[in-house]
Design an enzyme around this catalytic site. Structure first.
Site, PDB file in Angstrom:
ATOM      1  N   CYS A  20       0.868  -1.186   0.000  1.00  0.00           N
ATOM      2  CA  CYS A  20       0.000   0.000   0.000  1.00  0.00           C
ATOM      3  C   CYS A  20       0.902   1.232   0.000  1.00  0.00           C
ATOM      4  O   CYS A  20       1.992   1.208   0.577  1.00  0.00           O
ATOM      5  CB  CYS A  20      -0.876  -0.033   1.240  1.00  0.00           C
ATOM      6  SG  CYS A  20      -1.870   1.433   1.517  1.00  0.00           S
ATOM      7  N   SER A  36       0.700   3.717   1.712  1.00  0.00           N
ATOM      8  CA  SER A  36       0.955   4.190   3.080  1.00  0.00           C
ATOM      9  C   SER A  36       2.294   3.650   3.593  1.00  0.00           C
ATOM     10  O   SER A  36       3.046   4.363   4.252  1.00  0.00           O
ATOM     11  CB  SER A  36      -0.171   3.776   4.020  1.00  0.00           C
ATOM     12  OG  SER A  36      -1.388   4.305   3.566  1.00  0.00           O
ATOM     13  N   HIS A  38       4.951   5.883   2.214  1.00  0.00           N
ATOM     14  CA  HIS A  38       5.070   7.192   2.891  1.00  0.00           C
ATOM     15  C   HIS A  38       6.004   7.082   4.103  1.00  0.00           C
ATOM     16  O   HIS A  38       6.790   7.984   4.373  1.00  0.00           O
ATOM     17  CB  HIS A  38       3.716   7.690   3.388  1.00  0.00           C
ATOM     18  CG  HIS A  38       2.779   8.126   2.305  1.00  0.00           C
ATOM     19  ND1 HIS A  38       3.164   8.886   1.227  1.00  0.00           N
ATOM     20  CD2 HIS A  38       1.440   7.929   2.150  1.00  0.00           C
ATOM     21  CE1 HIS A  38       2.119   9.123   0.453  1.00  0.00           C
ATOM     22  NE2 HIS A  38       1.054   8.551   0.991  1.00  0.00           N
ATOM     23  N   HIS A  77       0.747  -3.878   6.183  1.00  0.00           N
ATOM     24  CA  HIS A  77      -0.473  -3.783   7.011  1.00  0.00           C
ATOM     25  C   HIS A  77      -1.718  -4.274   6.288  1.00  0.00           C
ATOM     26  O   HIS A  77      -2.829  -4.051   6.757  1.00  0.00           O
ATOM     27  CB  HIS A  77      -0.681  -2.328   7.459  1.00  0.00           C
ATOM     28  CG  HIS A  77      -0.900  -1.402   6.308  1.00  0.00           C
ATOM     29  ND1 HIS A  77       0.128  -0.841   5.595  1.00  0.00           N
ATOM     30  CD2 HIS A  77      -2.032  -0.978   5.712  1.00  0.00           C
ATOM     31  CE1 HIS A  77      -0.360  -0.104   4.619  1.00  0.00           C
ATOM     32  NE2 HIS A  77      -1.675  -0.176   4.656  1.00  0.00           N
ATOM     33  N   CYS A  88      -6.791  -3.515   3.528  1.00  0.00           N
ATOM     34  CA  CYS A  88      -6.663  -2.050   3.567  1.00  0.00           C
ATOM     35  C   CYS A  88      -7.311  -1.406   2.342  1.00  0.00           C
ATOM     36  O   CYS A  88      -8.307  -0.719   2.453  1.00  0.00           O
ATOM     37  CB  CYS A  88      -5.215  -1.587   3.704  1.00  0.00           C
ATOM     38  SG  CYS A  88      -5.093   0.223   3.631  1.00  0.00           S
TER      39      CYS A  88
HETATM   40  N1  LIG Z   1      -6.985   7.269   4.835  1.00  0.00           N
HETATM   41  C1  LIG Z   1      -6.670   5.995   4.875  1.00  0.00           C
HETATM   42  O1  LIG Z   1      -7.161   5.273   5.725  1.00  0.00           O
HETATM   43  C2  LIG Z   1      -5.728   5.407   3.879  1.00  0.00           C
HETATM   44  C3  LIG Z   1      -5.619   4.013   3.750  1.00  0.00           C
HETATM   45  C4  LIG Z   1      -4.788   3.501   2.754  1.00  0.00           C
HETATM   46  C5  LIG Z   1      -4.079   4.359   1.926  1.00  0.00           C
HETATM   47  N2  LIG Z   1      -4.189   5.709   2.102  1.00  0.00           N
HETATM   48  C6  LIG Z   1      -3.489   6.667   1.252  1.00  0.00           C
HETATM   49  O2  LIG Z   1      -4.169   6.758   0.003  1.00  0.00           O
HETATM   50  C7  LIG Z   1      -3.242   7.244  -0.985  1.00  0.00           C
HETATM   51  C8  LIG Z   1      -3.304   6.358  -2.216  1.00  0.00           C
HETATM   52  O3  LIG Z   1      -2.760   5.080  -1.927  1.00  0.00           O
HETATM   53  P1  LIG Z   1      -2.578   3.984  -3.084  1.00  0.00           P
HETATM   54  O4  LIG Z   1      -2.017   2.769  -2.426  1.00  0.00           O
HETATM   55  O5  LIG Z   1      -3.796   3.888  -3.907  1.00  0.00           O
HETATM   56  O6  LIG Z   1      -1.417   4.700  -3.960  1.00  0.00           O
HETATM   57  P2  LIG Z   1      -0.887   4.367  -5.422  1.00  0.00           P
HETATM   58  O7  LIG Z   1       0.520   4.798  -5.460  1.00  0.00           O
HETATM   59  O8  LIG Z   1      -1.227   2.945  -5.776  1.00  0.00           O
HETATM   60  O9  LIG Z   1      -1.774   5.279  -6.392  1.00  0.00           O
HETATM   61  C9  LIG Z   1      -1.632   6.665  -6.530  1.00  0.00           C
HETATM   62  C10 LIG Z   1      -2.207   7.085  -7.906  1.00  0.00           C
HETATM   63  O10 LIG Z   1      -2.198   8.516  -7.989  1.00  0.00           O
HETATM   64  C11 LIG Z   1      -1.772   8.908  -9.275  1.00  0.00           C
HETATM   65  N3  LIG Z   1      -1.235  10.272  -9.171  1.00  0.00           N
HETATM   66  C12 LIG Z   1      -0.039  10.667  -8.638  1.00  0.00           C
HETATM   67  N4  LIG Z   1       0.061  12.009  -8.682  1.00  0.00           N
HETATM   68  C13 LIG Z   1      -1.071  12.488  -9.248  1.00  0.00           C
HETATM   69  C14 LIG Z   1      -1.584  13.787  -9.544  1.00  0.00           C
HETATM   70  N5  LIG Z   1      -0.880  14.888  -9.270  1.00  0.00           N
HETATM   71  N6  LIG Z   1      -2.825  13.885 -10.091  1.00  0.00           N
HETATM   72  C15 LIG Z   1      -3.554  12.772 -10.383  1.00  0.00           C
HETATM   73  N7  LIG Z   1      -3.127  11.522 -10.118  1.00  0.00           N
HETATM   74  C16 LIG Z   1      -1.908  11.373  -9.557  1.00  0.00           C
HETATM   75  C17 LIG Z   1      -0.757   7.833  -9.661  1.00  0.00           C
HETATM   76  O11 LIG Z   1      -0.565   7.776 -11.081  1.00  0.00           O
HETATM   77  C18 LIG Z   1      -1.408   6.563  -9.102  1.00  0.00           C
HETATM   78  O12 LIG Z   1      -2.305   5.992 -10.050  1.00  0.00           O
HETATM   79  C19 LIG Z   1      -1.869   7.274  -0.282  1.00  0.00           C
HETATM   80  O13 LIG Z   1      -1.633   8.586   0.208  1.00  0.00           O
HETATM   81  C20 LIG Z   1      -2.077   6.321   0.878  1.00  0.00           C
HETATM   82  O14 LIG Z   1      -1.181   6.573   1.931  1.00  0.00           O
HETATM   83  C21 LIG Z   1      -5.001   6.233   3.053  1.00  0.00           C
HETATM   84 ZN   LIG Z   2      -2.928   0.788   3.476  1.00  0.00          ZN
END
Ligand SMILES: NC(=O)c1ccc[n+]([C@@H]2O[C@H](COP(=O)([O-])OP(=O)(O)OC[C@H]3O[C@@H](n4cnc5c(N)ncnc54)[C@H](O)[C@@H]3O)[C@@H](O)[C@H]2O)c1
Ligand SMILES: [Zn+2]
Ligand SMILES: [Zn+2]
Length: 362
Positions: A38, A40, A43, A59, A164
């Site tokens: 993920c 996260s 990060h 996770h 997740c």
């Molecule tokens: N709030 C929560 O509980 C929670 C849980 C899990 C993940 N997250 C967060 O969610 C976010 C996404 O996670 P993920 O695993 O899907 O990430 P990921 O890396 O798989 O996907 C990110 C996507 O965003 C696109 N992207 C990047 N910059 C961009 C921009 N400027 N404009 C448009 N698109 C853009 C990328 O091409 C990619 O498709 C992360 O910040 C992660 O930490 C939050």
């Molecule tokens: Zn996650």
């Protein structure tokens, strides 16, 4: 057991031998079958969020119960489970009012400083557990309130994703935003989280679902998950593009990247009365700026943590949706990798090209 350890921040994960303790009264030892990567985790690897080292990351996982503590009655050895970092105490105000994903008493589910650690190096040095989970390891030792029992015909590699990404994306739509049938939705970022927000909006009955990403390949994939339109954020201001497509904005916008600018874009593309839901982890110390006048048209912004889940209820429901064909999980797995390939998996994540990489254990 073998585990992927973060020793320095920023850094790479190192595969090491880590010892895991025996279950305490309310703990469960799980043989991990699969663990998803993920953003996260990334990060924390990159230092955008702080953590203690050394720590075993990961996770998002599913596995089979190996042993249980003497007070555990919910599961027994052999049961199939999905883990969830939303470990709940069951007694705080948020738990008791139906919001266990923002439990304030979860410290009580961890071991205290005077107890032997769940994870340690063979010389006895404690190894930190990541978000009460640490899935990038052959075994996990977690509190019984951090897992849900699932049906045994559910494939564990796809079940892991529910731990997740699926729960975060679907839950943001169903539980946090409560998207109504017929509405218009935009999702910024089409990774593992965003694709699930998109399919959640489809299942919830949204009429129009606009996917926003920098990569055309992701916009194509988003259409498989239910997006009706795609906006390339690299081809001009995404807010303006969405405004033009919708003739005045969306009812719901979801930020699924973790960028200040994308959170501001999510708010900017709302119609009057619309709601922006921020899922992405915006780096610590960054503030989101919004035009104050927009509040006069009753625009709203809110956070969503782990899809505001009630995971022991939600996750078995999501499995039923997969089993009857409504929820796409097979298409979410871009790559199956080994534990040794975990750093390659995160390198691939940085390109943005993949939906999810999943570590599969033998
Ligand atoms: N709030 C929560 O509980 C929670 C849980 C899990 C993940 N997250 C967060 O969610 C976010 C996404 O996670 P993920 O695993 O899907 O990430 P990921 O890396 O798989 O996907 C990110 C996507 O965003 C696109 N992207 C990047 N910059 C961009 C921009 N400027 N404009 C448009 N698109 C853009 C990328 O091409 C990619 O498709 C992360 O910040 C992660 O930490 C939050
Ligand atoms: Zn996650
Ligand atoms: Zn609680």
């Amino acid at each position: 057991m073998r585990a992927a350890v973060l020793n320095t921040i920023p850094g790479e994960l190192e595969i090491e031998e880590v010892a895991v303790a025996s279950p305490g009264p309310h703990e469960v030892l799980i043989r991990v079958a699969a663990a998803g990567l993920c953003h996260s985790d990334l990060h924390f690897i990159e230092g955008k969020y702080p953590y203690m080292t050394p720590a075993v990351l990961g996770h998002e996982s599913a596995g089979v119960v190996e042993a249980v503590g003497d007070q555990v009655t919910y599961v027994q050895p052999g049961d199939h489970v999905i883990t969830c970092l939303s470990v709940y105490c069951g007694g705080c105000e948020n738990c008791l009012t139906g919001h266990p994903s923002i439990c304030t008493g979860a410290a009580a589910t961890e071991r205290t400083a005077d107890q032997p650690p769940r994870l340690s190096r063979n010389d006895g040095e404690p190894v930190h557990q990541f978000l009460k989970m640490s899935s990038f390891a052959e075994m996990m030792l977690i509190h019984e309130h951090g897992l849900v029992k699932i049906r045994e015909d559910m494939p564990l590699d796809r079940a892991a994703l529910i731990g997740c990404g699926v729960t975060t994306g679907l839950g943001a739509v169903f539980n946090t935003a409560k998207v109504e049938p017929g509405t218009t939705v935009a999702v910024i970022g089409c990774g593992g989280i965003g694709l699930n927000a998109i399919q959640g909006a489809r299942i919830a009955g949204a009429n129009r679902i606009i996917a926003v990403d920098m990569l055309d390949s992701k916009l194509e994939l988003a259409k498989e998950f239910g997006a009706t339109d795609g906006v390339n954020a690299g081809a001009g201001d995404p807010v303006q593009q969405v405004m033009e497509l919708t003739g005045g904005g969306v009812h719901h916008a979801f930020e699924a990247i973790g960028l200040k600018v994308a959170a501001e874009q999510a708010f900017g593309m709302l119609r009057a009365g619309g709601t922006a839901t921020i899922i992405g982890m915006i780096p610590v110390g960054q503030n989101v700026e919004l035009p104050g006048v927009a509040f006069l048209s009753e625009k709203k912004i809110q956070g969503s943590n782990m899809g505001s889940n009630r995971f022991r209820v939600d996750m078995p429901r999501y499995i039923e949706m997969y089993m009857d064909g409504r929820l796409k999980l097979d298409e979410l797995v871009s790559r199956r990798i080994t534990l040794d390939e975990v750093n390659d998996g995160f390198a691939a994540m940085k390109t943005g090209e993949l939906a999810r990489s999943v570590i599969v254990f033998d």
